[in-house]
Every structure is written in C-alpha cells, then in structure tokens.
Design an enzyme around this catalytic site. Structure first.
Site, PDB file in Angstrom:
ATOM      1  N   ASP A 129      83.743  14.313  40.124  1.00 34.20           N
ATOM      2  CA  ASP A 129      83.624  14.655  41.589  1.00 34.20           C
ATOM      3  C   ASP A 129      82.583  15.452  42.159  1.00 34.20           C
ATOM      4  O   ASP A 129      82.273  16.571  41.746  1.00 34.20           O
ATOM      5  CB  ASP A 129      85.169  15.424  41.846  1.00 34.20           C
ATOM      6  CG  ASP A 129      86.229  14.655  41.525  1.00 34.20           C
ATOM      7  OD1 ASP A 129      86.160  13.429  41.107  1.00 34.20           O
ATOM      8  OD2 ASP A 129      87.361  15.019  41.277  1.00 34.20           O
TER       9      ASP A 129
ATOM     10  N   GLU B   4      89.231   6.812  40.423  1.00 35.45           N
ATOM     11  CA  GLU B   4      89.976   7.721  39.350  1.00 35.45           C
ATOM     12  C   GLU B   4      90.039   7.285  37.855  1.00 35.45           C
ATOM     13  O   GLU B   4      90.718   7.616  37.320  1.00 35.45           O
ATOM     14  CB  GLU B   4      91.532   7.846  39.896  1.00 35.45           C
ATOM     15  CG  GLU B   4      91.900   8.339  40.926  1.00 35.45           C
ATOM     16  CD  GLU B   4      91.056   9.789  41.060  1.00 35.45           C
ATOM     17  OE1 GLU B   4      91.535  10.553  40.072  1.00 35.45           O
ATOM     18  OE2 GLU B   4      90.791  10.556  42.260  1.00 35.45           O
TER      19      GLU B   4
END
Length: 699
Positions: free
Chosen positions: A193, A103
């Site tokens: 991602d 993250e």
C-alpha cells in the site's frame, strides 16, 4: 480523504521518486483516485507523466473501482480493468500491460479473466506460492500460470519486506535484500500500500520528516548487488521459472479476518505449531468467506448481482447514456472495502455501505422505469431459504423468513436503503483489545500517533474503556423484529427464529403471513403469533399487523415489542431527527415516550422521511446502536443505526386474540445521479511524434 492521503503519502512518494531517477518502480492508482488527482492535483499527474516518459515508472491497471475480482461477475471484472487501462492510456499515452490485484485475492480461474482484459502479469504474496508447494528459496523468480490455456505471469511479493518497509531501519531492509541475493534470487518484489508511506499512523514523521524514504532510495541506488526494475521490464527480460497452479487465497491476515473468532483462533494456533514455510500449508479460507461471516455483506453482494444481471440484459439492446451511467454506478458499488472487514474498517463504516447502496439504487432507478411492479419468492441471498422480493417503480422491499422481518427497504428517489444496518458480533480483534486494556498497553491520543510500529503490531484506540462497550446481537438487525417478555423473566427474542411465510396477493398490496414455530413460544403456553406484512404504493409503504392468540386455558399477560432499525449516516447531524408527539430527539440521543400513535423520522443526511402510524398506542424507545471496530487509526466506537422499539402491555383471554399494527410510509427526496465522467484528455502528440511512449518490443 483523497486530499489528506495525497498530501501525506502519494505526492511526497512521487516527488521522492522524481529526485531519484536511478530508482524504478511500478505504481497503481485506482480509477477514482486518478480522476481526483487529474482534477485537483495536476502537478502530481505532471510528475507521473514525466516519470513515465523517462521510463522510470510504469502504471498498472486493475479494476477501475478497485473490486475484488472473484466477487464480481466476470463481465464487470473484465470491463473495469479495460476501463482503467483506457483511462491510463488516455492520460499518459501508455497502455498498462500489468495489473494490481485488489487485496491480492486469488482464485484459479483468474488467469483467463485477466488475459481477456489484456493483462499479462500481476503480483501475489509469496504465501500463495508456498501454498502451491514451492520452497522459500524458489521465490526469487517469476512464474507462469494459466486457466483454459490463457496464461498470466505471476510475481511473488515478499511478505517479509512488507513488514520491514518502512517500519524498520533501512539497514534491516538492505540486509534482507543482500541475504536474498546471496541465496541466488534473481528478482525480489516489494508490493504494498502506498498509504504506508505517510498516511498510516506514525509514518509521515518517520518516512518523510526523518528522511527514511530518502535514505532508502539512496541505499538501494548505491548497492552494488542489485538494481531496480519495473514489473514490465522483469516480464520482458526474465523468462518465468516454470508453470505453477496456485490455490485460492489472499495474504495471511486476510484469511484470519475472514473467519469467525473461534475458527480464527484455531487457524492461528495451527500456523503457530508449524515452523518456517510449513505454516503456509495450513489451509486458509477464501475471501468469499466474508459473505458467510457477515449476512449484511452477503445481502449487499447478492443485491449487486441482481442489478448486474438486469443491467447486462438491458445493455444488449440499449447503449444510451442512461445505461452507461447505470454501468458506472454499478461498478462503483463493486468497490471492495464495504464487502469485508479486517483492520481497515470495511463493512463497519456506515458511509461505505451508504455509498454502495446509493450507487446500486441509482443504477436500479434507471432500470426500473420500464418495470412492472411485482413480487417473487426467491433465495436471492443463497442461504437455503426463499425470501420475498417486491420491486416496483419507486422502491423495493425484501422480507426474510429469519425473524419474519423486512431486511431491505429501498427508495429509488433518494437512492437509499432505509435498513442499511449492521449487527454487533464478536470479532477476534475484540480479544486483542480486551488483553491490551487489561495489560494497560492500549495506545491512545499522542502515544498512538508517535508509535512507529505497524498497525498489525500495536493496539491503538480512539478512547479508553472501549472493551466495556462490547455487546453482541443474535441476528441481523432489520424492520419489525419481534420479542416478548413474561413477568420479570428475560425477553424472548425471535430475531433469529425462522418463520413460515405464505404470500397472498391483494389489490396493489402484497400480504405476507408469517408465523414462528411453536417451540419458540414455549415459555408462554398457548401463545400464538401471526404477523401480516403488507407492501403497497410501489414499495413506498410497508406495514405489519400482529395477531397475538391465546390457545391455552389461562390468561396470557406479556409485554410485546416490535423493533425497527433505521440506517442513518451518523449521530452527529442535528437535522436527522425522530419525533413522537411533542418529543423530539436526534439519532444519537435516546427517547422514551408513552401512548405514542405517530412517529416521524426525518433524515437530512440520507434524504428521506418515514412516518409510522401505530394502533393501539405504544410505549416508544429509541436508542443509538454502536459497534466497536478497528481501523488504521485504532479501535473506535462507530455509530451503526437507530433502533425504534414499540412495546405494548398485552392481556389475552383464552380463545381470544389481540391485534397490534404499525404502518410505515416512506418518501425519498430526489437525489440526482452523478454527472457522467468525462472522457480523459488525451496527451498532445509532439509534432511529428506519436502519442504512445516508446517501449521495448513484447516477447
């Protein structure tokens, strides 16, 4: 989920890279995904191995179970990175030099941790660098930072490219890259991602069926002003511009998600008032702020720290297979998703919480074999108040002074926290849902699937009218939570009130005397409440006895309720049942009964049974509790827990008292620990050759 996302995103992405040898890339796979691919998609592993051999891709390391590194003990963070590096080396014959930062959560102490784990470089959002005082035109190079003299190279990842790829036409991305080249950028990094390439709503048709990815790779291969590179090659052949020190933070959306709705609104207003790169200078909260926002996340996190600390002590003198298995379970419980919530579900998903607790309790079951049952007062969740923690050989019970309630009840056999619950609380995203529903702009069904905008830009929902279901709780949901009602007035909830706690030791029993402050009972003059929580049988029994006193001069007539919340995985399993006398229901269907003395809760999905004995008989009400949350697929109603409420109509004469009692006994069916993960097969060495893939010399 692995299978679905591999088919829609990962495998097609790898296959497209294979067809375009001129396009280089750095890829990161988490440990569990890599394990699954090796067992279920050897074709993808084979393609990746070929891409590594021909130098087209590099594989990055990272925490094996994808922890946010600032949220786990240093020893676990280092251990997880080394474990994934070993795994990649065993499968592909090449040891990673860089790592993906989960993250992209950064704090200034991380360089020394990464260096200790053997990591030379990582990627952060360009927002991090702007917060350090750099200007946008300076972000076309790499930088070096350090902690305690231990360096790591950090690459700025372009936020603008994250929003362009793959949601806009290929031409817009190429235009942005041309502009960066004209500004003098030596290096531009896109890092994001893999799920965006087929798994996010609307992206499979766009990226693969309509050929977006083919067009993109063809365009960058034909562009005369750029060439693609791996991060490793950029690390080797390009010196860092200079040393920088980056403040803690993450990407902008994460910072907003970590705040409560009012603070998030002020944060966004402040950023909107500043133009250009000035908005990045608005101080963002740390990722750790999720522990303040969600007490359930904080409780799970601090529970994880207890297990990690105990395991670290045990590991000093014990390297047995059982301890190694406990280590794997602990690391699995450190997977990041369950500790936070944004647009990706996170802590709102019961199956994520259940898996984290199951992993922790499988580890603790191993550690508890030599433990002497004991309790202690300790501020384990670091909120300024001492909780009471009882841990035996069969289970554990945690009592909090807020609400004078049991907040955790663990069964080691079934590796289950019976009170794995989540309170309903306001979220900034709820306002977006209300606005979109009011304007008629919520996308539902096929309209949501066809929309190609990013999940940050469009409001999707699984069903209509969800905003009407928004309700909020005053405190964390737990066992033996108290409330009372006098006449037709609104109920007085004691869930958020801080009780006084006095432990008393008895034979095989822990007795906790809890009393709420008198001001909380002011609506009924003379009312006094004392609750006695008893823990017995090595943590397999927990009960509460209430003594309601009348210290006034008039008779007290009230309705008193004790509510307990039980964590079940879903309301769909017909084998998860609640029985009261001759009445029986499932987790998703309400049940009301009178004169109830016994309640039986059976959970097939979570492998436990709870028997409640009630004296005197009560009026019973069970209700499923839902929250409204957002994920990649849109807003949805998520089942959280079942509330079991026992209510008595009570009359208390002056200078008298009434006793009410609930005794609960739990039994867990043994859930065997998962088999230890086998060591990865090492790639065969070619005759006369080395197993390692040749690489350029390090700087």
């Amino acid at each position: 989920m692995f299978q679905e996302v591999t088919e829609r995103a990962y495998a097609p992405l790898v296959a497209t890279l294979y067809r375009h040898p001129e396009v280089k890339a750095s890829l990161h796979f988490s440990g569990p995904l890599l394990d699954w691919l090796e067992a279920n998609r050897p074709d993808v592993i084979g393609d990746l191995a070929d891409l590594v051999r021909r130098g087209q891709i590099e594989l990055l390391s990272g925490g094996y179970y994808e922890p946010v590194l600032v949220g786990v003990p240093r020893r676990d963070g280092v251990g997880q990175i080394r474990a994934l590096s070993d795994r990649v080396h065993a499968i592909f014959g090449q040891r990673p030099l860089g790592a993906w930062l989960t993250e992209r959560v950064w704090e200034p102490h991380l360089p020394s941790l990464l260096a200790e784990a053997g990591v030379a470089y990582t990627v952060l959002d360009d927002e991090h660098f702007l917060q350090a005082g750099l200007r946008p035109q300076e972000l076309g190079e790499s930088y070096v930072t350090e902690d305690q003299g231990l360096p790591v190279i950090v690459f700025p990842g372009s936020v603008k490219l994250r929003y362009l790829i793959p949601f806009r036409d290929v031409g817009q991305t190429m235009k942005e890259l041309r502009a960066r080249a004209d500004e003098g950028a030596k290096l531009v990094v896109y890092a994001d991602d893999g799920e965006k390439f087929g798994a996010w709503p609307g992206t499979f048709a766009r990226v693969h069926k309509d050929g977006w990815l083919e067009q993109f790779f063809t365009a960058i291969a034909q562009a005369d002003f750029l060439q693609t590179t791996t991060l490793e090659d950029a690390w080797i052949f390009q010196k860092p511009a200079r040393r920088v020190y980056i403040p803690g933070g993450s990407y902008p959306e994460m910072a907003e998600w970590a705040l409560d709705p009012n603070a998030a609104k002020r944060y966004q207003q402040a950023r909107n008032k500043l133009e250009g790169d000035l908005s990045a200078l608005v101080v963002a909260p740390l990722w750790r702020n999720f522990f303040a926002k969600y007490p359930e996340s904080n409780g799970l996190h601090k529970r994880m720290l207890i297990v990690s600390e105990e395991l670290a002590r045990r590991s000093i003198l014990d390297a047995s297979a059982e301890v190694r298995q406990a280590q794997q379970n602990l690391w699995r419980a450190q997977g990041n998703d369950v500790y936070w919530h944004g647009v990706f579900g996170g802590i709102y998903f019961p199956h994520l919480r259940a898996d984290a607790y199951a992993s922790l309790l499988k580890a603790e079951r191993i550690l508890s074999e030599r433990r002497a049952a004991a309790g202690e007062q300790r501020d384990y969740d670091v909120d300024g108040y001492d909780e009471y923690i009882f841990r035996g050989n069969a289970g554990a019970v945690f009592v909090h002074v807020q609400g004078g309630a049991v907040i955790e009840w663990d069964l080691y056999a079934s590796a289950t926290n019976l009170i794995d619950t989540l309170a309903r609380r306001p979220e900034a995203e709820h306002e977006a849902l209300r606005r979109a529903e009011k304007a008629g702009k919520v996308l539902v069904g096929k309209a949501a699937e066809k929309e190609t905008k990013s999940i940050h830009e469009a409001v999707r929902a699984r069903e209509r009218g969800l905003s009407k279901l928004l309700e909020y709780d005053v405190a964390r949901r737990s066992f033996f939570q108290d409330s009372f009602r006098s006449g037709r007035s609104d109920p007085v909830l004691l869930h958020a009130i801080y009780y006084q706690l006095t432990p008393q030791r008895e034979a095989r029993t822990v007795s906790l005397i809890l009393e709420p402050p008198q001001r909380a009972l002011a609506s009924v003059p003379g009312l006094g409440i004392r609750k006695d929580i008893r823990i017995a049988d090595e943590g397999l029994a927990a009960g509460v006895r209430y003594r309601l006193r009348n210290e006034g001069e008039e008779r007290i007539v009230i309705s008193f309720t004790s509510a307990s919340n039980i964590g079940l995985l879903s309301e769909q399993n017909p084998m998860d049942t609640i029985t009261a006398g001759t009445k029986k229901t499932t987790a998703g269907k309400p049940l009301d009964a009178r004169n109830v003395t016994d309640i039986a809760v059976h959970s097939e999905s979570r492998h436990f049974d709870i028997a409640f004995a009630i004296d005197p008989p009560c009026a019973l009400a069970t209700r499923p509790i839902y929250s409204i949350t957002n994920s990649e697929q849109g807003f949805e109603r998520v089942y959280q827990q079942v509330e079991v409420s026992c209510t008595w109509d009570v009359q208390i004469e002056p200078d008298s008292h009434v006793d009410l009692e609930i005794r609960a006994t739990a039994v867990g069916q043994m859930v065997e620990p998962e088999a230890a993960r086998p060591t990865a097969r090492r790639r065969r060495t070619a005759p006369g050759g080395a197993a390692e893939t040749p690489r350029p010399p390090r700087r």
